[in-house]
Design a protein around this motif. Structure first.
Motif, PDB file in Angstrom:
ATOM      1  N   LYS A   1       5.248   5.092  -3.102  1.00 49.19           N
ATOM      2  CA  LYS A   1       4.188   5.828  -3.795  1.00 49.19           C
ATOM      3  C   LYS A   1       3.744   5.033  -5.013  1.00 49.19           C
ATOM      4  O   LYS A   1       4.514   4.220  -5.533  1.00 49.19           O
ATOM      5  N   PRO A   2       2.563   5.259  -5.514  1.00 47.41           N
ATOM      6  CA  PRO A   2       2.114   4.547  -6.722  1.00 47.41           C
ATOM      7  C   PRO A   2       3.092   4.710  -7.887  1.00 47.41           C
ATOM      8  O   PRO A   2       3.267   3.779  -8.682  1.00 47.41           O
TER       9      PRO A   2
ATOM     10  N   VAL B   1       2.668  -0.625  -6.055  1.00 47.59           N
ATOM     11  CA  VAL B   1       2.208   0.203  -4.938  1.00 47.59           C
ATOM     12  C   VAL B   1       0.790   0.653  -5.250  1.00 47.59           C
ATOM     13  O   VAL B   1       0.560   1.453  -6.161  1.00 47.59           O
ATOM     14  N   SER B   2      -0.145   0.124  -4.489  1.00 51.03           N
ATOM     15  CA  SER B   2      -1.550   0.393  -4.775  1.00 51.03           C
ATOM     16  C   SER B   2      -2.382   0.143  -3.541  1.00 51.03           C
ATOM     17  O   SER B   2      -2.070  -0.734  -2.733  1.00 51.03           O
ATOM     18  N   SER B   3      -3.437   0.923  -3.411  1.00 51.55           N
ATOM     19  CA  SER B   3      -4.371   0.702  -2.304  1.00 51.55           C
ATOM     20  C   SER B   3      -5.512  -0.198  -2.744  1.00 51.55           C
ATOM     21  O   SER B   3      -6.397  -0.516  -1.952  1.00 51.55           O
TER      22      SER B   3
ATOM     23  N   GLN C   1       0.837  -1.195   0.000  1.00 51.37           N
ATOM     24  CA  GLN C   1       0.000   0.000   0.000  1.00 51.37           C
ATOM     25  C   GLN C   1       0.878   1.254   0.000  1.00 51.37           C
ATOM     26  O   GLN C   1       2.024   1.214   0.458  1.00 51.37           O
ATOM     27  N   PRO C   2       0.352   2.346  -0.507  1.00 51.45           N
ATOM     28  CA  PRO C   2       1.109   3.612  -0.438  1.00 51.45           C
ATOM     29  C   PRO C   2       1.541   3.906   0.993  1.00 51.45           C
ATOM     30  O   PRO C   2       0.766   3.712   1.943  1.00 51.45           O
ATOM     31  N   GLY C   3       2.787   4.346   1.121  1.00 55.94           N
ATOM     32  CA  GLY C   3       3.362   4.597   2.433  1.00 55.94           C
ATOM     33  C   GLY C   3       4.081   3.406   3.032  1.00 55.94           C
ATOM     34  O   GLY C   3       4.767   3.541   4.056  1.00 55.94           O
ATOM     35  N   GLY C   4       3.940   2.248   2.415  1.00 53.69           N
ATOM     36  CA  GLY C   4       4.572   1.045   2.922  1.00 53.69           C
ATOM     37  C   GLY C   4       6.038   0.934   2.545  1.00 53.69           C
ATOM     38  O   GLY C   4       6.598   1.829   1.888  1.00 53.69           O
TER      39      GLY C   4
ATOM     40  N   THR D   1       5.782   2.083  -8.714  1.00 51.85           N
ATOM     41  CA  THR D   1       5.413   0.814  -9.326  1.00 51.85           C
ATOM     42  C   THR D   1       6.236   0.568 -10.585  1.00 51.85           C
ATOM     43  O   THR D   1       6.285   1.415 -11.483  1.00 51.85           O
TER      44      THR D   1
ATOM     45  N   SER E   1       8.227   4.661   2.392  1.00 50.96           N
ATOM     46  CA  SER E   1       7.239   5.664   1.957  1.00 50.96           C
ATOM     47  C   SER E   1       6.895   5.491   0.481  1.00 50.96           C
ATOM     48  O   SER E   1       6.901   6.458  -0.296  1.00 50.96           O
TER      49      SER E   1
END
Length: 118
Positions: free
Chosen positions: A86-87, A116-118, A13-16, A90, A84
């Protein structure tokens, strides 16, 4: 013959965070010049982070302060700690060594997908 095997990618997920590994096998003198590169769909492969010929580090402006490259010389492995996320991070991530205008030193591995995706 040197082989490069990347691992550690996945869906986050974003921020991971993720830590990528690049295992280098074969006859290699040094991990200097090794680095990480990434390629997103429709884009050219770009430099992310590298070790210079002197062993210092170099980062793309887009990942400074976010990613950290490191290595373990004892096991010929290069790492990329990515925080941190961000999409736009990816991409498929690859490792290799760039010899300036001579190009890349080794055959490319299969890469490791980072999404990177929610």
């Amino acid at each position: 013959q040197v082989q490069l095997v990347e691992s550690g990618g996945g869906l986050v997920q974003p921020g991971g965070s993720l830590r990528l590994s690049c295992a280098v096998s074969g006859n290699i003198f040094s991990l200097n010049r090794m680095g990480w590169y990434r390629q997103a769909p429709g884009n050219q492969r770009e430099m992310v982070a590298t070790f210079t010929s002197g062993g210092s580090t170099n980062y793309a402006d887009s990942v400074k302060g976010q990613f950290t490259i490191s290595r373990d010389n004892a096991i010929n492995t290069v790492y990329l700690q990515m925080n941190s996320l961000k999409p736009e991070d990816t991409a498929v991530y690859y490792c290799n060594a760039l010899l300036g205008t001579l190009g890349f030193l080794y055959s490319w591995g299969q890469g490791t997908q980072v999404t990177v995706s929610s």
